[in-house]
Structure formats: structure tokens, C-alpha cells
Design a protein around this motif. Structure first.
Motif, PDB file in Angstrom:
ATOM      1  N   UNK A 196       0.818  -1.226   0.000  1.00  0.00           N
ATOM      2  CA  UNK A 196       0.000   0.000   0.000  1.00  0.00           C
ATOM      3  C   UNK A 196       0.848   1.271   0.000  1.00  0.00           C
ATOM      4  N   UNK A 197       1.830   1.357   0.891  1.00  0.00           N
ATOM      5  CA  UNK A 197       2.621   2.589   0.954  1.00  0.00           C
ATOM      6  C   UNK A 197       3.323   2.863  -0.363  1.00  0.00           C
ATOM      7  N   UNK A 198       3.954   1.852  -0.930  1.00  0.00           N
ATOM      8  CA  UNK A 198       4.670   2.056  -2.188  1.00  0.00           C
ATOM      9  C   UNK A 198       3.719   2.540  -3.280  1.00  0.00           C
ATOM     10  N   UNK A 199       2.577   1.876  -3.441  1.00  0.00           N
ATOM     11  CA  UNK A 199       1.679   2.205  -4.552  1.00  0.00           C
ATOM     12  C   UNK A 199       1.007   3.563  -4.365  1.00  0.00           C
ATOM     13  N   UNK A 200       0.622   3.896  -3.141  1.00  0.00           N
ATOM     14  CA  UNK A 200      -0.031   5.192  -2.914  1.00  0.00           C
ATOM     15  C   UNK A 200       0.982   6.325  -3.059  1.00  0.00           C
ATOM     16  N   UNK A 201       2.213   6.144  -2.545  1.00  0.00           N
ATOM     17  CA  UNK A 201       3.223   7.187  -2.716  1.00  0.00           C
ATOM     18  C   UNK A 201       3.683   7.274  -4.167  1.00  0.00           C
ATOM     19  N   UNK A 202       3.631   6.168  -4.902  1.00  0.00           N
ATOM     20  CA  UNK A 202       3.921   6.226  -6.334  1.00  0.00           C
ATOM     21  C   UNK A 202       2.885   7.094  -7.042  1.00  0.00           C
ATOM     22  N   UNK A 203       1.603   6.908  -6.690  1.00  0.00           N
ATOM     23  CA  UNK A 203       0.551   7.742  -7.267  1.00  0.00           C
ATOM     24  C   UNK A 203       0.741   9.205  -6.903  1.00  0.00           C
TER      25      UNK A 203
END
Length: 366
Positions: free
Chosen positions: A172-179
Motif C-alpha cells: 500500500x505505501x509504495x503504490x499510494x506514494x507512487x501515485x
């Protein structure tokens, strides 16, 4: 009737104070409606894989157990589903030791051109607010896993918020911060890299992190109450330098067609979901859905079971998403929302809401 990919039911030619600022009141004016579990091109996986290669790993290591080959990442016709990208993300995070700031690093590599026709639609939008509506309306053509909303804050700023409802916790953290980083990059590239034209005030992440990861000279505040980008409110009405309304509309029409075709290719569940969204969440039953899809209701049930879902589950998911938009974005009353969704009375709608709290990930009654 709600457009399945619309960020708001307000018509494009509505007065600005109604369509953008809701007559001056703070609140949400646009929100993504499509769920993150949609097919997308392989570019998102390729960007991760190539980032791993830059650090001494192989594409094959990132693609383990995804069913994808390194060659497929270079094909413009390759489509991957969200689960394949999540598997690749897990591999990537393992290789890279899931170090802080990794999502922000990778998100900076998502450029306007990464989104194909959607990138041109955003670039040619007349104003920032038009670009925002288009981006959220067509979020299913991006690589986003976030649920995204755009709003006017109580203190009069323009904020874009990101939440990870339903996204597996380990990625979750990686994908949301990627967005988050990809969105900031998009705003910057709309003005050809002239960051002085983008009145970016703050960037916040709800996740833990370390200092030293600014996005275009604005430090990221980690451990915040939410994940958001905040701009000056006036930025919404700022004209974009390459605006062309006719080109934007042509690109939007093409994007809608591409998105519809991708959803239809997903299988019976996606076809049912797309049809319900086109109907604005009004359910005419599995028999009506089966007839529209040129099959018997028995065949449709069998196909949905094989895909691990059911007609009732899809109806609940879609109605919950549309109800949230009507209540939060369009600010309809519960009675009006019940009527729009085809419920016989308010009590039936309220009972459905209580059920959705137990069965639909991320749904909550305020």
C-alpha cells in the motif's frame, strides 16, 4: 444517468461556481469512481522493472510468478491486470529492501507520455480544473491504485487526496506514494517543467518516512493525517499553456472507447460492472443483465462463479461506489440517492448501506 467514468454528475457547461466550487462551499468537487482492479498497459510494471535493472537486478526477478515475460513489457499491446502488477510490486520491494521513499522515486518516472492518449487529453485541457475532472473521470486508464478525490479545503485551498482502500497492506505505501509522486510530476509537466507556474503548497504522506524526498522543491511531510497534495485555490482556474478544447474532447472520446473496450475484455464480471455503471447503479436483475450480454442467466451465473464473484456482490460494489459519489460529491440527500439508485424506499437504501459496511471494502457511512 451517471456516466460510468464521470468524476461528477455536474454537466461540463454548468456555471463555474456550481461545477467547481459548489457555490463557494468547501468540499469534494470531483472523485474517481473506477476501482483499481482494472486492466492496464505493462508500462507501470516496466518502469518498476527498469528501475530494478538500474540497481543491478533483472527484469526476470521482478516478473517472477506474474506470467509476464521481459519482452511483453516492451509491447504497446500488452495488458496486465492489477493482481499481476501487485505481484511484480512485491517482487520489486523484496529486491529493493522496501526502503523508505521508493514509491516517490518510482512515481517521478511516470510522465504525461506514460498515459498515452490520456496524457494528450490532460495536456490539451483548457484549465487545471478541466484537467482534474478528466483525470479522475478516466483514472481507469492510469496505473493508479489510489482512490482519489479533489476538494476545496475549509481554509480555501485546492487539495487532491489519495487513499488506499482495499489495496493489500504490504504494497500500500509504495503504490499510494507512487501515485502521489506521479500526480505531482503530471502537474509539473503540464507547464513544461516550469514549477513556478504550479502553486504547490504542501505534499503529505500518511506513511512513515525520512526527510530528503522533496517533490519539486517541496518537502514531503511524512506521518501526516492523510496523503494529499495541496495547491493555492486559484490554480484551479489557471489556463494551461497548450490548451485546445477541440483536441481535448477528441482525446477524451478516444480514451472512453479504449477504457470501455478494456473493461469488456475482462470477462463477465467486468461486463456486468460496466453495464451497471452505465445504468447509474440501477439494477434490473440478473435476467436483464444476461439478456444485455447475449446469454442466459444460468450461463452468466456460471461465468461469474468461475471468476470468483456473484451478481449480487457486483451490484453491491457498484451501488456503494455510486452512492458515495451522489452523497459526497453531488451532495444529494439519502432520499434522493435512494431514488436515483432505484430503491423502492429510503429504508431499503439504509438497510443496503448497513450491509455494504460489512461486505464492500472501504465503504463506510458518515
Amino acid at each position: 444517468m451517471i456516466n460510468p467514468f464521470a468524476s461528477s454528475t455536474n454537466p461540463p457547461n454548468a456555471p463555474e461556481e456550481e461545477r467547481v466550487f459548489d457555490k463557494g462551499r468547501p468540499g469534494t468537487f470531483a472523485a474517481s469512481l473506477s476501482h483499481w482492479d482494472h486492466p492496464r498497459t505493462a508500462l507501470g510494471v516496466r518502469i518498476m522493472a527498469d528501475h530494478a535493472v538500474e540497481h543491478g537486478y533483472s527484469r526476470e526477478a521482478v516478473l517472477a510468478s506474474t506470467g509476464l515475460s521481459p519482452e511483453e513489457l516492451d509491447s504497446s499491446v500488452t495488458l496486465v491486470d492489477a493482481r499481476q502488477e501487485i505481484t511484480a510490486t512485491r517482487n520489486f520491494l523484496t529486491l529493493m529492501k522496501n526502503r523508505p521513499g521508493l514509491g516517490l522515486e518510482v512515481g517521478r518516472k511516470f510522465h504525461l507520455t506514460t498515459y498515452g492518449q490520456l496524457g494528450f487529453a490532460l495536456l490539451s485541457s483548457p484549465r487545471t480544473v478541466d484537467m482534474t475532472h478528466t483525470a479522475l473521470r478516466l483514472l481507469g486508464l492510469t496505473f493508479a491504485f489510489s482512490t482519489v478525490t479533489a476538494e476545496i479545503t475549509p481554509d480555501g485551498r485546492y487539495a487532491t487526496r489519495f487513499s488506499g482502500d482495499g489495496v493489500p497492506e504490504d504494497v500500500r505505501q509504495f503504490l499510494i506514494e507512487r501515485d502521489l509522486a506521479a500526480t505531482v510530476t503530471t502537474h509539473n509537466e503540464l507547464f513544461a517543467g516550469d514549477s513556478t507556474s504550479v502553486p504547490l503548497l504542501s505534499v503529505r504522506s500518511q506513511f512513515a518516512g525520512v526527510a530528503g524526498h522533496p517533490l519539486f522543491d517541496v518537502p514531503v511531510e511524512f506521518g501526516a493525517a492523510d496523503t494529499a497534495i495541496v495547491f493555492e485555490r486559484e490554480y484551479l482556474t489557471q489556463a494551461l499553456p497548450q490548451a485546445c478544447a477541440e483536441t481535448a474532447q477528441e482525446c477524451i472520446s478516444l480514451c472512453e472507447r479504449i477504457l470501455s473496450e478494456r473493461l469488456d475484455r475482462r470477462g463477465a464480471a467486468a461486463a456486468v460492472r460496466a453495464r451497471l455503471l452505465r445504468l447509474g447503479g440501477r439494477d434490473d436483475g440478473i435476467v436483464g443483465a444476461a439478456q444485455a450480454l447475449h446469454m442466459t442467466d444460468r450461463t452468466l451465473r456460471r461465468k461469474l462463479t468461475a471468476e470468483g464473484t456473484s451478481y449480487r456482490r457486483i451490484v453491491d460494489d457498484v451501488r456503494a461506489a455510486v452512492a458515495r459519489e451522489l452523497l459526497e460529491v453531488d451532495q444529494l440527500t439519502a432520499t434522493e440517492t435512494a431514488h436515483r439508485l432505484g430503491f423502492g424506499d429510503l429504508s431499503s437504501f439504509l438497510r443496503a448501506q448497513r450491509r455494504w459496511e460489512q461486505t464492500v471494502p472501504g465503504f463506510r457511512r458518515d
